[in-house]
Design a protein around this motif. Structure first.
Motif, PDB file in Angstrom:
ATOM      1  N   ALA B 363       0.858  -1.194   0.000  1.00 33.65           N
ATOM      2  CA  ALA B 363       0.000   0.000   0.000  1.00 33.65           C
ATOM      3  C   ALA B 363       0.883   1.228   0.000  1.00 33.65           C
ATOM      4  N   PRO B 364       0.356   2.355  -0.528  1.00 32.76           N
ATOM      5  CA  PRO B 364       1.144   3.595  -0.485  1.00 32.76           C
ATOM      6  C   PRO B 364       1.474   3.946   0.958  1.00 32.76           C
ATOM      7  N   TYR B 365       2.720   4.378   1.202  1.00 32.13           N
ATOM      8  CA  TYR B 365       3.162   4.705   2.559  1.00 32.13           C
ATOM      9  C   TYR B 365       3.609   6.157   2.604  1.00 32.13           C
ATOM     10  N   PHE B 366       3.115   6.901   3.593  1.00 33.17           N
ATOM     11  CA  PHE B 366       3.455   8.313   3.714  1.00 33.17           C
ATOM     12  C   PHE B 366       4.119   8.562   5.066  1.00 33.17           C
ATOM     13  N   ALA B 367       5.457   8.539   5.060  1.00 36.79           N
ATOM     14  CA  ALA B 367       6.180   8.888   6.280  1.00 36.79           C
ATOM     15  C   ALA B 367       6.115  10.397   6.446  1.00 36.79           C
ATOM     16  N   GLY B 368       5.947  10.842   7.671  1.00 36.82           N
ATOM     17  CA  GLY B 368       5.808  12.279   7.918  1.00 36.82           C
ATOM     18  C   GLY B 368       4.503  12.836   7.375  1.00 36.82           C
ATOM     19  N   GLY B 369       3.556  11.948   7.112  1.00 37.73           N
ATOM     20  CA  GLY B 369       2.280  12.385   6.548  1.00 37.73           C
ATOM     21  C   GLY B 369       1.215  12.626   7.601  1.00 37.73           C
ATOM     22  N   GLN B 370       0.190  13.348   7.202  1.00 33.81           N
ATOM     23  CA  GLN B 370      -0.919  13.620   8.110  1.00 33.81           C
ATOM     24  C   GLN B 370      -2.229  13.567   7.340  1.00 33.81           C
ATOM     25  N   VAL B 371      -3.273  13.117   7.993  1.00 28.18           N
ATOM     26  CA  VAL B 371      -4.603  13.196   7.389  1.00 28.18           C
ATOM     27  C   VAL B 371      -5.149  14.583   7.718  1.00 28.18           C
ATOM     28  N   VAL B 372      -5.508  15.358   6.711  1.00 26.12           N
ATOM     29  CA  VAL B 372      -5.941  16.740   6.951  1.00 26.12           C
ATOM     30  C   VAL B 372      -7.394  16.973   6.553  1.00 26.12           C
ATOM     31  N   GLY B 373      -8.079  15.925   6.157  1.00 30.44           N
ATOM     32  CA  GLY B 373      -9.485  16.111   5.821  1.00 30.44           C
ATOM     33  C   GLY B 373     -10.104  14.801   5.384  1.00 30.44           C
ATOM     34  N   THR B 374     -11.439  14.778   5.390  1.00 34.08           N
ATOM     35  CA  THR B 374     -12.160  13.590   4.939  1.00 34.08           C
ATOM     36  C   THR B 374     -13.348  14.047   4.114  1.00 34.08           C
ATOM     37  N   SER B 375     -13.904  13.144   3.318  1.00 38.25           N
ATOM     38  CA  SER B 375     -15.153  13.448   2.631  1.00 38.25           C
ATOM     39  C   SER B 375     -16.059  12.222   2.619  1.00 38.25           C
ATOM     40  N   GLY B 376     -17.317  12.470   2.259  1.00 34.07           N
ATOM     41  CA  GLY B 376     -18.339  11.420   2.304  1.00 34.07           C
ATOM     42  C   GLY B 376     -19.509  11.905   3.141  1.00 34.07           C
ATOM     43  N   ARG B 377     -20.720  11.997   2.524  1.00 40.46           N
ATOM     44  CA  ARG B 377     -21.841  12.637   3.199  1.00 40.46           C
ATOM     45  C   ARG B 377     -22.314  11.855   4.427  1.00 40.46           C
ATOM     46  N   GLN B 378     -22.607  10.572   4.246  1.00 40.60           N
ATOM     47  CA  GLN B 378     -23.091   9.791   5.390  1.00 40.60           C
ATOM     48  C   GLN B 378     -22.109   8.695   5.777  1.00 40.60           C
ATOM     49  N   GLY B 379     -20.923   8.780   5.228  1.00 41.26           N
ATOM     50  CA  GLY B 379     -19.886   7.818   5.562  1.00 41.26           C
ATOM     51  C   GLY B 379     -18.653   8.156   4.750  1.00 41.26           C
ATOM     52  N   LEU B 380     -17.519   7.725   5.261  1.00 36.75           N
ATOM     53  CA  LEU B 380     -16.247   8.089   4.640  1.00 36.75           C
ATOM     54  C   LEU B 380     -16.145   7.517   3.227  1.00 36.75           C
ATOM     55  N   THR B 381     -15.698   8.395   2.281  1.00 43.81           N
ATOM     56  CA  THR B 381     -15.396   7.894   0.931  1.00 43.81           C
ATOM     57  C   THR B 381     -13.947   8.166   0.566  1.00 43.81           C
ATOM     58  N   ALA B 382     -13.394   9.227   1.171  1.00 43.10           N
ATOM     59  CA  ALA B 382     -12.001   9.539   0.840  1.00 43.10           C
ATOM     60  C   ALA B 382     -11.370  10.334   1.964  1.00 43.10           C
ATOM     61  N   ILE B 383     -10.020  10.258   2.031  1.00 42.62           N
ATOM     62  CA  ILE B 383      -9.288  11.081   2.985  1.00 42.62           C
ATOM     63  C   ILE B 383      -8.339  11.974   2.201  1.00 42.62           C
ATOM     64  N   ARG B 384      -7.956  13.089   2.826  1.00 42.10           N
ATOM     65  CA  ARG B 384      -6.963  13.961   2.230  1.00 42.10           C
ATOM     66  C   ARG B 384      -5.692  13.844   3.051  1.00 42.10           C
ATOM     67  N   VAL B 385      -4.608  13.506   2.374  1.00 34.95           N
ATOM     68  CA  VAL B 385      -3.342  13.252   3.057  1.00 34.95           C
ATOM     69  C   VAL B 385      -2.336  14.324   2.642  1.00 34.95           C
ATOM     70  N   ARG B 386      -1.742  14.952   3.675  1.00 33.95           N
ATOM     71  CA  ARG B 386      -0.691  15.933   3.400  1.00 33.95           C
ATOM     72  C   ARG B 386       0.646  15.264   3.698  1.00 33.95           C
ATOM     73  N   ALA B 387       1.501  15.203   2.670  1.00 31.67           N
ATOM     74  CA  ALA B 387       2.824  14.595   2.855  1.00 31.67           C
ATOM     75  C   ALA B 387       3.746  15.152   1.792  1.00 31.67           C
ATOM     76  N   GLY B 388       4.975  15.388   2.175  1.00 27.57           N
ATOM     77  CA  GLY B 388       5.975  15.864   1.217  1.00 27.57           C
ATOM     78  C   GLY B 388       5.556  17.152   0.548  1.00 27.57           C
TER      79      GLY B 388
END
Lengths: 87, 983
Positions: B363-388
């Protein structure tokens, strides 16, 4: 909380009723109003810490007890019978 | 989704249940949460304030989101955690705080108004007009916000309470708790092992690990079997220890039948335990902390450890593409285990820049990464990852997160102790034993003590048991710590991720990072103030997952360290306890004991309504044919006593019997007047004071023979007088040779009152009765129908009267006999109403007058204060202030206009004066309509009353809106010289 009644052994708190400072058990001399009576009735210490209290084992042997305990930690140091000079 | 080959549920059986009306199925062993996950249900509730869609976050009792209502009708229970409730056939669950449905919740508009709904918004917004607060704003806010709702019906569930004691209480049955219980059990200690979950094992059931060379689950099962074979060990599953209290007492809530489809009718729903333990081991584990990043509250964002628990314990996975966001090596097991189970891993995000890539995960690996947001109206569909330096959108339906672990220190802090921050662990640990407020005798072990690897937990449990056993004076058995995972991994605590958007802390109370920062800006910088301003941690979950994160945010906002900021106070109960369970047994008849007289059944058979007198039930009146009101019955009964003869049960009065040569001297000490001179065969009225000089009680004491004395007390004060006598004897007169005991229940005693009383006695006593040789205040042993009894010539009615006593077993028979004879003489039984009228007409006080603030002087009884001997209360009773003639003193009151009403509780004012406190002249304590005099009469206390005979005052009852002009008179309305009683 439990008290170790000298007559009944360790018993649950709900068998006992507290009656305040143990000085209640030491009646001043004299049949007329005096400074000693005033102190006895009205001027009680209320320490946050070690204190001597009078407790009644009403749901047990009906003994009045002198309980030495810490009012801040609720630790009980000793339980004596008031009738045996505990006062 | 259910995975084959995983989990401990019994797949051979299906369990149908309902959620929001949908019929679903689970398996035995499922919680409602695991069954919902198995059925693909992600949206389970709406949040408290913003009505945000919420899903399951955890797998334990700390769950903030998945609160549901269980059951229907009067038996519906709100705010049940779906992660705790087990599924059973016919289980009915509903989501909460939504309308009309979970999917289309109209109040979700609150979320759009979020900029205006921050912490403290209602204090600032709904200021004006003031009257609108109660009528408009508060009801509207209360409708919009909230969790489950009450049924507003009586609780139909059966609850119980129970008591237990043991040498050692082990709290929590994970690796540490099982090991501690095993060692203590082998050593022969009396052990209670309390586990809040349905199945003991803790994390051993939730991880893919080996203990002692076999799967951890198998080791747990084998250990449990060994414990089950020990008669000195009691394993209590479904039992959450809720509080640590004084003297080694622990509260615990046992869920007895909530998990059963068809509990036996006598089976309680739950049971509240009080467990007295000489020593306890706190092996309550640890709680994983969420991370506060923007929109971290969407259904699908879950704790990493919970995702593993659902996989290994229940064989369910909450999604098809799962991402992991964690700053600790231990959480990587979530990705490892899911990948091994064939679940797709969307990404692994680790905020540690130097953390190596996880091995064996494609799977993609993000060292030093952070989750900075999510989307999905009634349940998660995607995350926003800040890295590099850039932000990516990654599709995922589950995000497993971990900000680190917080040891479950709660119970260790219940007596006021403060947890200790451990910088190396990044966690609060229980206060050290002996520290201020630490719980004496509570030994932390395992993850609760900051030990996070399985081998360490096993060793820690064994060591804690060793410590406990040495305190119990028992020898620790030789037990090897089984081999197990011994690397807790590296981790750094991760509390929050900065970024645009709301980042939730307290999911249950809808508190965000912004709210805490606002609180700090507005000056609420103490953690206790921040809690109250934002309501952080004040929901039913008490902030189990969120408090530590919130205080870390507060620390950052105020520039303090975490230990400087400190925690809020930990208070019982650890998990919510239904009020009905705490009150178990105290509903309805169980509220207070009932005491019945021996005449009770006969009185009830005559249709007498009962009134309560303390714990006693006494007949109010005895309705006769044709009477429609109590007043008619009462008037007839009073006239009966005044003109013929009445009988009344007075067994409820306290009776105390004395023996011993110093009894007279002892009575001299407790009564104000002298009793040592009382001759055998005589009775005397006396009053007792408290040491402060006020009247405590009154009554008569009779000396039946040289060595038998019988004291009567009032019904209400019987217990108080008994305790007082015990104190006087034990503390002040231990040398006096007297002994006494309560005989209240041993004797049935009846008043026989009225001019025909001697005639009745002549019929009822063996050998007849001669009133001439048995004067007023005489007493004697008598024989009644062959039964040894006692006769006292005392009167509470002012009439020629007696009280006759027989052993209680003969009471019912004597009562029937007395009623029959009385009716033959034109009389009959009378009740409390008539008894009260009779005594008011005579001015006899009861506890309406002896109400604790009156003195003998106030009652006109100062002549009973003997100057020639000491007595309890003597010194204080002589204080000038207690002998001031201007005191409010007992008088009688009668209406100037005979039709005027008098009411007890009303106050007296000079005529024409405003009826306000500063003009108060006194008050009425007892009032009645006197059928003998044909108008209302009352007793009361008036300033300098006895010196104001004939003065007219205005009686004002503000409550009932009654004003009556009254005249002060003697309190004795009838037969002032007492000739009738002495006749």
């Amino acid at each position: 909380m439990r008290l170790d009644c000298p007559l009944c052994g360790p018993r649950d708190l709900r068998e006992f009723t507290p009656r305040g400072a143990a000085v209640h058990a030491r009646r001043p001399e004299g049949e007329t109003w005096s400074e000693a009576w005033h102190h006895h009735l009205h001027l009680r210490d209320n320490p946050a810490g070690r204190s001597e209290e009078l407790w009644y084992h009403g749901s047990g042997c009906t003994a009045w007890l002198i309980v030495e305990r810490d009012t801040a930690t609720h630790e009980v140091f000793s339980v004596r019978l008031a009738a045996e000079g505990g006062a | 989704m259910r995975l084959s080959g995983y989990g401990r549920v019994d797949r051979t059986q299906s369990v149908p249940f309902r959620f929001d009306g949908r019929m679903l199925t689970g398996h035995p062993g499922d919680t409602l949460a695991s069954a919902l996950i198995a059925n693909g249900v992600r949206l389970v509730g709406r949040s408290f304030k913003y009505h945000r869609p919420r899903g399951i976050l955890t797998a334990g009792s700390e769950e903030p989101n998945a609160l549901v209502e269980i059951g229907e009708g009067a038996g519906r229970v709100p705010n049940v955690r779906a992660t705790v409730q087990e599924v059973h056939e016919g289980l009915v669950a509903h989501s909460q705080n939504r309308w009309p449905s979970l999917e289309r919740d109209l109040l979700a508009v609150n979320d759009l108004a979020a900029p205006f709904l921050g912490a403290g918004f209602y204090y600032k917004t709904f200021m004006w007009p003031a009257a609108f607060w109660e009528r408009v704003y508060e009801p509207a806010i209360r409708r919009a916000a909230g969790l489950g709702s009450f049924t507003r019906e009586a609780d139909p569930h059966r609850h119980e309470k129970a008591f237990a004691s043991c040498d050692l209480l082990v709290i929590g049955a994970g690796a540490a708790g099982l090991m501690a219980a095993l060692a203590a059990g082998e050593a022969g200690a009396d052990v209670i092992l309390a586990e809040e979950g349905a199945e003991p094992g803790g994390r051993l059931l939730a991880e893919a690990e080996e203990v002692g060379g076999r799967p951890a689950q198998d080791w747990a099962a084998a250990t449990l079997a060994r414990l089950g074979a020990m008669p000195n060990v009691r394993v209590m599953p479904r039992t959450a220890v809720t509080g640590a209290h004084d003297g080694g007492t622990y509260g615990a809530l046992e869920r007895v039948s909530e998990h059963l489809a068809h509990p036996a009718p006598e089976c309680p729903r739950d049971c509240f335990w009080r467990i007295d333990a000489r020593v306890a081991v706190l092996a309550a584990g640890a709680l994983e902390r969420p991370v506060a990043f923007p929109d971290n509250d969407r259904p699908g964002v879950m704790m990493a450890s919970a995702v593993r628990a659902y996989l290994h314990r229940w064989g369910v996975v909450p999604g098809a593409r799962i991402a992991l966001f964690a700053a600790g090596d231990d959480a990587r097991r979530t990705a490892r285990d899911l990948a091994a189970a064939g679940v797709q891993i969307a990404a692994v995000i680790d905020p540690r820049a130097d953390a190596p890539a996880p091995e064996g995960i494609d799977a993609p690996y993000f060292a030093g990464g952070q989750v900075v947001g999510t989307s999905g109206r009634q349940g998660l569909t995607a995350i926003r990852v800040r890295a590099g330096g850039r932000v990516r959108r990654i599709a995922a339906d589950v995000l497993a997160m971990s900000g680190g672990w917080s040891p479950t220190v709660h119970l260790a802090c219940h007596m006021g102790g403060r947890p200790v921050w451990d910088e190396a662990l990044g966690a609060f640990l229980p206060p050290r034993e002996g520290a201020r407020g630490a719980v004496p005798g509570l030994i932390p072990a395992g993850a609760a003590a900051g030990v996070f690897d399985t081998a360490g937990c096993l060793a820690s449990g064994l060591a804690a048991a060793g410590e406990a056993l040495s305190r119990l004076g028992l020898r620790a058995p030789r037990i090897e710590v089984p081999e197990a995972e011994d690397d807790p991994g590296r981790s750094v605590p991760l509390f929050r991720v900065s970024g645009k958007g709301r980042a939730w802390l307290d999911f249950q109370n809808d508190v965000t990072v912004k709210d805490v920062e606002l609180s700090a800006r507005e000056g609420f910088v103490s953690v206790e103030h921040m809690k109250r301003y934002t309501t952080q941690g004040m929901a039913p979950d008490q902030g189990k997952t969120s408090n530590v994160v919130a205080l870390a945010v507060l620390a950052e906002a105020t520039g303090q360290t975490i230990p400087e900021t400190g925690t809020t106070t930990f208070r019982p109960p650890y998990v919510p306890v239904p009020l009905g369970t705490i009150a178990a047994g105290a509903q309805g008849k169980g509220f207070a004991p009932e005491r019945f007289t021996t005449s009770h059944d006969a009185s009830a058979a005559r249709g007498a309504p009962m009134i309560e007198a303390g714990l006693w039930y006494r007949p109010s009146y005895f309705p006769a044919r044709g009477e429609t009101t109590w007043r008619e019955a009462c008037a007839r009964e009073v006239a009966m006593v005044r003109e013929a003869v009445g009988v009344a049960d007075v067994s409820t009065l306290g009776k105390i019997e004395f023996r011993g040569p110093d009894t007279g001297a002892f009575l001299d000490l407790v009564y104000t007047s002298r009793f040592s001179t009382l001759k055998p065969g005589r009775a005397r009225y006396g009053i007792m004071l408290r040491e402060d000089g006020h009247v405590m009680d009154d009554g008569t004491t009779a000396r039946l023979s040289d060595d038998i004395w019988v004291m009567t007390t009032t019904t209400a004060a019987a217990g108080q007088v008994m305790a007082h006598l015990e104190m006087v004897q034990q503390c002040h007169a231990p040398g006096m040779a007297t002994r006494f005991t309560s005989t209240t229940d041993g004797w049935a005693q009846f008043a026989v009152a009225g001019p025909r009383a001697p005639d009745l006695l002549a019929q009822v006593l063996d050998g007849g009765h001669d009133a001439g040789s048995f004067p007023f205040m005489a007493c004697a042993a008598v024989t009644v129908a062959g039964v040894a009894g006692r006769l006292f010539r005392i009167s509470f009615s002012g009439e020629h009267a007696y009280e006759i006593a027989v052993p209680a077993r003969h009471g019912a028979a004597l009562w029937r006999l007395l009623c029959a004879y009385a009716e033959g003489l034109g009389g009959g039984p009378y009740g409390m109403e008539a008894l009260n009228v009779l005594r008011i007409e005579k001015g006899f006080p009861t506890h309406a007058e002896l109400h604790g603030r009156t003195t003998a002087f106030d009652l006109g009884l100062q002549n009973m204060l003997s100057p020639r001997k000491d007595f309890i209360g003597k010194a204080a009773a002589t204080r000038p202030g207690l002998l001031d003639p201007g005191r409010e003193r007992l008088v009688g009151l009668r209406p100037v206009d005979k039709a005027g009403r008098l009411l007890a509780g009303a106050h007296l004012f000079k005529r024409g004066a405003k009826a306000i406190r500063v003009n108060d002249q006194g008050y009425l304590t007892s009032a009645c309509h006197s059928p003998t005099l044909g108008h209302d009469i009352a007793l009361g206390f008036v300033s300098a009353g006895p010196e104001r005979m004939g003065e007219r005052l205005s009686m004002v009852d503000h409550l009932r809106g009654v004003t009556t002009e009254v005249e002060i008179c003697s309190p004795v309305f009838l037969d002032p010289d007492g000739a009738r009683a002495r006749s």
